[in-house]
Design an enzyme around this catalytic site. Structure first.
Site, PDB file in Angstrom:
ATOM      1  NE  ARG A  22     121.376  59.315 -31.293  1.00  0.00           N
ATOM      2  CZ  ARG A  22     121.486  59.566 -29.883  1.00  0.00           C
ATOM      3  NH1 ARG A  22     121.483  58.431 -29.327  1.00  0.00           N
ATOM      4  NH2 ARG A  22     121.363  60.879 -29.594  1.00  0.00           N
ATOM      5  CB  SER A 113     124.083  61.176 -27.865  1.00  0.00           C
ATOM      6  OG  SER A 113     124.128  61.534 -26.616  1.00  0.00           O
ATOM      7  CG  HIS A 114     125.054  58.138 -24.959  1.00  0.00           C
ATOM      8  ND1 HIS A 114     123.928  58.806 -25.497  1.00  0.00           N
ATOM      9  CD2 HIS A 114     124.605  56.838 -24.580  1.00  0.00           C
ATOM     10  CE1 HIS A 114     122.847  57.924 -25.441  1.00  0.00           C
ATOM     11  NE2 HIS A 114     123.179  56.860 -25.046  1.00  0.00           N
ATOM     12  CE  LYS A 126     119.890  66.934 -31.495  1.00  0.00           C
ATOM     13  NZ  LYS A 126     119.465  67.184 -30.070  1.00  0.00           N
ATOM     14  CG  ASP A 277     127.186  63.321 -24.199  1.00  0.00           C
ATOM     15  OD1 ASP A 277     127.454  64.658 -23.997  1.00  0.00           O
ATOM     16  OD2 ASP A 277     126.311  62.852 -24.754  1.00  0.00           O
ATOM     17  CG  ASP A 279     125.822  65.290 -28.150  1.00  0.00           C
ATOM     18  OD1 ASP A 279     125.817  64.684 -27.219  1.00  0.00           O
ATOM     19  OD2 ASP A 279     124.770  65.796 -28.580  1.00  0.00           O
ATOM     20  CG  ASP A 281     123.597  65.913 -25.231  1.00  0.00           C
ATOM     21  OD1 ASP A 281     124.329  65.212 -24.865  1.00  0.00           O
ATOM     22  OD2 ASP A 281     122.522  65.930 -26.067  1.00  0.00           O
ATOM     23  NE  ARG A 282     122.917  61.252 -23.131  1.00  0.00           N
ATOM     24  CZ  ARG A 282     122.130  60.191 -23.312  1.00  0.00           C
ATOM     25  NH1 ARG A 282     122.423  59.446 -22.265  1.00  0.00           N
ATOM     26  NH2 ARG A 282     121.202  59.858 -24.011  1.00  0.00           N
ATOM     27  CB  THR A 344     112.584  59.140 -22.512  1.00  0.00           C
ATOM     28  OG1 THR A 344     112.187  58.627 -21.193  1.00  0.00           O
ATOM     29  CG2 THR A 344     113.783  59.462 -22.834  1.00  0.00           C
ATOM     30  CD  GLU A 364     117.244  57.494 -17.219  1.00  0.00           C
ATOM     31  OE1 GLU A 364     118.156  57.182 -16.824  1.00  0.00           O
ATOM     32  OE2 GLU A 364     116.867  57.518 -18.467  1.00  0.00           O
ATOM     33  CB  SER A 365     119.535  59.430 -20.125  1.00  0.00           C
ATOM     34  OG  SER A 365     118.926  60.549 -20.371  1.00  0.00           O
ATOM     35  CE  LYS A 376     120.461  64.539 -23.435  1.00  0.00           C
ATOM     36  NZ  LYS A 376     119.542  64.733 -24.071  1.00  0.00           N
TER      37      LYS A 376
END
Length: 538
Positions: A22, A113-114, A126, A277, A279, A281-282, A344, A364-365, A376
């Site tokens: 990133r 991501s986010h 990735k 988010d 992409d 996944d959250r 993580t 937790e994220s 995820k």
């Protein structure tokens, strides 16, 4: 068409983090920067000859251009086929599913991501392996090593192809297959969940709002929630993906999704609300008047997953990242199944899932998932929650209170100190490390640096974050994040357990205030970072 070999000199700092590489978008747009990383990736996996790859991203700025570059390079390196989401869109879990379903050799996922999107914001890439999960450290280490000595890359001089039209076309000798990004994913969700029960719940007046944050899950949520499940039009908010996410921050937490939180906390708010988010996944889960922490969400889903057809067989085990609260461990203990604590990064769950040792995983994220893919999955978590609510016929708040009365409550919060001077952040961590080898300060049982030995392949990951265990059962974790693009982000995770017969309704930050003070006394965090308070508190 002839393959073109172009010389290139290495770029510094192309080391993949916990979720790939990133950087700022303009960095990726520098001539040769993306090409150097992609060629290094292809070389690290033994080349592309005869292989099939899945390619897609979250639609952020530079997504479309990057995909065209990757397709030409894949063809020049001898790939047989690339499967691409229409208009270049694929959520990360949908890409994982496609890799697995189509038995592809791997995939290139374009996302930060986010993180915010735009020409002056963030971009990322990735590589995911054949099981659909993020490349393990053995692969990312090879990629990084290659980036340091790369001298050239291969490409074709072909024009861009039309990614808006579903179907097949040729780039050199490689077939490019453009697919609907939603179809296969939606079919998988229908296999896992009781759509009839969810449909009846929604038809009975149970109100739902889903904020796609102008990111990739908009089309998925619209097709599944409003289409297949019959939720009213307008259930999905901000459902059209935009290259800059509507100038918002596509991170589903109470800070960046505040309008949704305000809505669900209002007197006439919906019964259930969720967000995902950049992409896909959250996730963030909310009920009328209540926010569900990601740690609690994992624990509740672990305790209730059997209510969904896809998990009626029960769970083989539950896995969580080390900073995630130990709430899921308590569910596993009561159920008599294994609980795993990993570093993580979702890649650490891959071996456990492949080996059948775990069924549900979470961080937790705001990341939760299962063995249905190797990433995820935000919308999956939303649908599982709806399945649980439809089966139990209870509100989110009642489900959560019932869970705490059964297992106790882990009061939990994450405090982020962003863009801290890297030298300062590293010094804070080094000082905490030095404390772990001496006499423990008053009130502290143990300080250690978390090390993980993979129970499947025996690989060891060290220095994954500092843990501080307090007398009385409280715990704090401090680590440097690998997902930022500027300076260093110090993440402080705070956890205080209260048993089922204790006070389960204290304000979270009030319950954790003594722990915050103890950590500041231990590390002098606020003074050294120059911050009176965290930049983000979730």
């Amino acid at each position: 068409m002839d393959v073109v070999s172009k010389p290139i000199t290495p770029f510094d700092g192309q080391k993949p983090g916990t979720s790939g590489l990133r950087k700022k978008t303009r960095v990726f747009m520098e001539p040769g920067y993306l090409e150097a990383f992609v060629q290094s990736t292809f070389d690290a996996i033994g080349g592309c000859a005869g292989k099939t790859f899945v390619v897609g991203g979250d639609g952020r700025y530079f997504n479309a251009e990057a995909i065209q570059t990757i397709l030409r390079m894949a063809a020049a390196n001898g790939a047989a086929r690339c499967i691409v989401g229409q208009n270049g869109l694929l959520s990360t879990p949908a890409a994982s599913n496609l890799i697995r379903k189509r038995e592809a050799n791997g995939g290139l996922i374009l996302s930060a991501s986010h993180n915010p999107g735009g020409i002056d914001e963030d971009f990322g890439i990735k590589y995911n392996i054949a099981n659909g999960g993020p490349a393990p450290e053995s692969v990312t280490a090879k990629i990084f090593e290659n980036t340091k000595g790369i001298s050239g890359y291969k490409t074709l001089g072909t024009p861009d192809i039309d990614l808006s039209a579903i179907g097949e076309t040729e780039v050199g000798t490689m077939t490019v297959e453009v697919v609907d990004p939603v179809t296969e994913y939606a079919a998988l969700m229908e296999e896992l969940f009781d759509f009839d029960a969810i449909r009846a719940l929604l038809a009975g007046g149970f109100s739902v709002k889903f904020d796609a944050m102008h990111a990739v899950t908009g089309p998925y949520a619209t097709a599944i929630l409003e289409g297949t499940l019959g939720a009213p039009a307008g259930t999905v908010l901000n459902g059209i993906p935009l290259v800059d996410f509507g100038k918002g921050h596509p991170d589903p937490n109470p800070i960046w999704a505040k309008p949704l939180v305000d809505l669900v906390m209002s007197e006439d708010g919906p019964d259930f609300a969720a967000a995902s988010d950049g992409d896909g996944d959250r996730n963030m889960i909310l009920g009328k008047g209540i926010y569900v922490t990601p740690s609690d969400s994992l624990a509740v889903l672990a305790a209730n997953a059997h209510l969904a057809p896809g998990y009626a067989r029960g769970l083989a085990g539950v896995a969580r990242s080390m900073p995630t609260s130990r709430a899921a461990d308590r569910v596993a203990e009561k159920a008599g199944i294994n609980a795993f604590e990993t570093p993580t990064g979702w890649k650490f769950f891959g071996n456990l899932l492949d080996a059948g040792k775990a069924t549900l995983c979470g961080e937790e994220s705001a990341g939760t998932g299962s063995d249905h893919v190797r990433e995820k999955d935000g919308l999956w978590a939303v649908l599982l929650w709806l399945n649980v609510l439809a089966s139990r016929k209870m509100s989110v708040q009642d489900v959560l209170m019932d869970h705490w009365r059964t297992y106790g409550r882990d009061y939990y919060s994450r405090h982020d100190y962003e863009a801290v001077d890297t030298a300062v952040a590293e010094a804070i961590m080094a000082d905490l490390q030095s404390l772990s080898t001496g006499t423990m300060p008053e009130g502290i049982e143990k300080i250690d640096s978390f090390s993980y030995t993979d129970p499947v392949d025996g690989s060891v990951s060290e220095n994954q974050g500092m843990r501080v265990f307090f007398e009385g059962g409280a715990r704090a974790v401090m680590r440097l994040s690998g997902t930022g693009t500027e300076g260093a982000t110090i993440r402080l995770y705070l956890e205080q357990y209260t048993p089922p017969d204790g006070d389960l309704t204290i304000d979270t930050q009030e319950a954790l205030a003594p722990l915050v003070a103890a950590i500041d006394k231990l590390t002098d965090l606020k003074t050294r970072t120059g911050r009176d308070a965290p930049d983000v508190m979730t």
